[in-house]
Write a protein that holds these residues in place. Sequence first.
Motif, PDB file in Angstrom:
ATOM      1  N   THR A 403     -48.442 -26.020   7.779  1.00 28.22           N
ATOM      2  CA  THR A 403     -47.038 -26.214   7.893  1.00 28.22           C
ATOM      3  C   THR A 403     -46.765 -27.500   8.243  1.00 28.22           C
ATOM      4  O   THR A 403     -46.019 -28.700   7.562  1.00 28.22           O
ATOM      5  CB  THR A 403     -46.198 -25.079   8.402  1.00 28.22           C
ATOM      6  OG1 THR A 403     -46.271 -23.900   7.847  1.00 28.22           O
ATOM      7  CG2 THR A 403     -44.532 -25.555   8.164  1.00 28.22           C
ATOM      8  N   GLU A 444     -42.080 -22.109   3.687  1.00 34.03           N
ATOM      9  CA  GLU A 444     -42.284 -20.737   4.045  1.00 34.03           C
ATOM     10  C   GLU A 444     -41.181 -19.913   4.155  1.00 34.03           C
ATOM     11  O   GLU A 444     -40.936 -19.093   3.546  1.00 34.03           O
ATOM     12  CB  GLU A 444     -42.877 -20.688   5.212  1.00 34.03           C
ATOM     13  CG  GLU A 444     -44.587 -20.881   5.504  1.00 34.03           C
ATOM     14  CD  GLU A 444     -44.938 -21.024   6.875  1.00 34.03           C
ATOM     15  OE1 GLU A 444     -44.514 -21.837   7.701  1.00 34.03           O
ATOM     16  OE2 GLU A 444     -46.172 -20.094   7.227  1.00 34.03           O
ATOM     17  N   ASP A 524     -45.564 -24.773   0.641  1.00 34.74           N
ATOM     18  CA  ASP A 524     -45.798 -24.097   1.613  1.00 34.74           C
ATOM     19  C   ASP A 524     -45.746 -22.551   1.616  1.00 34.74           C
ATOM     20  O   ASP A 524     -44.933 -22.039   1.722  1.00 34.74           O
ATOM     21  CB  ASP A 524     -45.090 -24.518   3.073  1.00 34.74           C
ATOM     22  CG  ASP A 524     -45.752 -23.929   4.258  1.00 34.74           C
ATOM     23  OD1 ASP A 524     -46.798 -23.349   4.031  1.00 34.74           O
ATOM     24  OD2 ASP A 524     -45.226 -24.401   5.405  1.00 34.74           O
TER      25      ASP A 524
HETATM   26 MG   LIG Z   1     -47.224 -22.086   8.093  1.00 36.98          MG
END
Ligand SMILES: [Mg+2]
Length: 605
Positions: A403, A444, A524
Amino acid sequence: MARTRATTTPHTPDRSAVRTLLRLWPYVRPARLRLFTAAFVAIVASGTGLVIPLVLKWLVDGPVADRDTGGVWLGALWLLLLGLAEALLFGLRRWLVARPLSHVEASMRAALYERLQRLPVAFHDRWPSGQLLSRATADLGLLRMFLAFPLTFLLVNGVTILIGVVIMLLQDWTLGLVILGPVVPVIVMCVYFENRYAVVARRAQDQVGDLTTVVEESVLGIRIIKGFGRHRSQARAFRELSSTLRGTELRKARLLATIWAVIVTLPELAIGAALVLGAVQVADGELSAGTLVAFLSTALALRWPVDSIGFLLAMSQEAATATERYFEVMDELPEDPGGTGAHTTTGAGDAGAAAGGGLCFSGVVFRYPDAALDSPPTLDGVDLHIRPGESMALVGATGSGKTTLTALVPRLHEVTAGRITLDGEDITALPREELRARVAVAFEEPTLFSASVGENVLMGADDRAGSAELARALEVAQADFAHALPQGVDTQVGEQGLSLSGGQRQRLALARAVVGQPRFLVLDDPLSALDVHTEAAVEAALRQVLADTTALIVAHRPSTVLLADRVALLSGGRVTAVGTHHELLRRNAEYAHLMSGTGRQEDDR
Ligand SMILES: [Mg+2]
Ligand SMILES: Nc1ncnc2c1ncn2[C@@H]1O[C@H](COP(=O)(O)OP(=O)(O)OP(=O)(O)O)[C@@H](O)[C@H]1O
């Protein structure tokens, strides 16, 4: 719930309240004409009040002494007119300041909001949102109140007291000196009080911020609190904070009560002394009764201006604190607009890689600004070249920095060392706006705003995009469910609207990422919440989009990895292997382990 981190910068007690408040001038400037006029009107009103005792003197020594009834009526009429004028003038003042001051508050709030939008992600990581919220609401409210009231009245009451004292000294200078007796002790007390009050006021306002943070978190996390039956401990945390705040507020009240007692009592004693002394002088025939009446009613007219100084000072002190808290945010450096190329590169031997197109990381080192100094950097020399039009999956254990790496591309965080290039151009040399137009992202945590589905998705495109682009993006993201919502793509979602499932939100976030047909796509783990069949359908559609887009896709599951042309393995802060899925499965034990499905490797490096 320890929230000690929240109270940001320590208070500096030696800061000058006046200097702090002067920083408000740029915002107050547009309202200056009205404010000055209002202050002038208030001074005239106060002056009118001070003429009343002089009329009284004329009345007592003239018509009353001569038993002239007509004269008494005339004097009474004058008194009535003067009282009326005073009231009207004060009303005019209020009317003058109300509207421009709400403009001042609104413009300060707008400036704060704009600054918050432009401050880097690192700032928002550091600051609890409740602290920001309380600055935008409670503190700005305090400031408007200060500008409307204490600011003018400190001036007006100061001038009134000065004029009043001169009048009293002119009436009878010995009595005047008696009245002036308490001035020195009162001033000393005020200075002492100011310093003490400043500290407590700052503490109270910070505690309001902490309390706001707790309330906000409880509302956002209500499911977790209920799910784990934590409402009692949460309520306790709230009670503790609010009782601390109450304690601080009580200290403020006690300080204010003390200063008020001093400010009210001492002048009262002086007036009493002057009354006795004056009465003796009248009895001895050294002073006319009218003069004594005028003197005492002037002294009484000054009572409110003097009494009010205590709480006017308190309010000014709170306003100074609010200003301080406001500028703590405003003084933070926003992201530079970019395009200056000021960032120096330290990556060695990256000339060859940069010459190629696509997305290229060379020698990228990144350490979070608030990470412990002795810990290794999160990313420690990442080299990776994604060719134009290629899609690269990024695989790594949880916590390996995937990330973090994706956030570096749109410059949500700045690389500590090394460089990232898009089609050979250093991202630090591109204006931020252009960079972010070229790179689309989906994270995410799919965040939807309180707006319609369509508006949420179209956020990812420029203003020219319309329903055709929207429909296409929804199709790619397999978000056709949007058409079946109660009002179709006009259905309100986000905090204020319809609740969507995790997978639905993820697909809308994906649609937002692809709607602008970006040249670079950074995803992501975009498909983590989807079932296998939906994931396969999204993949098939994405393949067409990705054909001429350079993409970096964080993936955990083999099915997502297969979407990409090649895979990179992130381990120990570096890219340790690059190849196709099948190559890496054969060649790399760590990759094989991550993809084996026998449970994720749960280490945090
Ligand atoms: Mg992550
Ligand atoms: N804002 C932050 N400040 C300080 N450290 C952070 C911050 N965000 C993440 N980290 C740390 O950086 C490391 C990498 O985090 P990152 O979120 O990039 O991992 P990840 O590979 O995406 O993990 P996952 O697969 O679980 O999503 C972690 O050790 C994390 O604790």
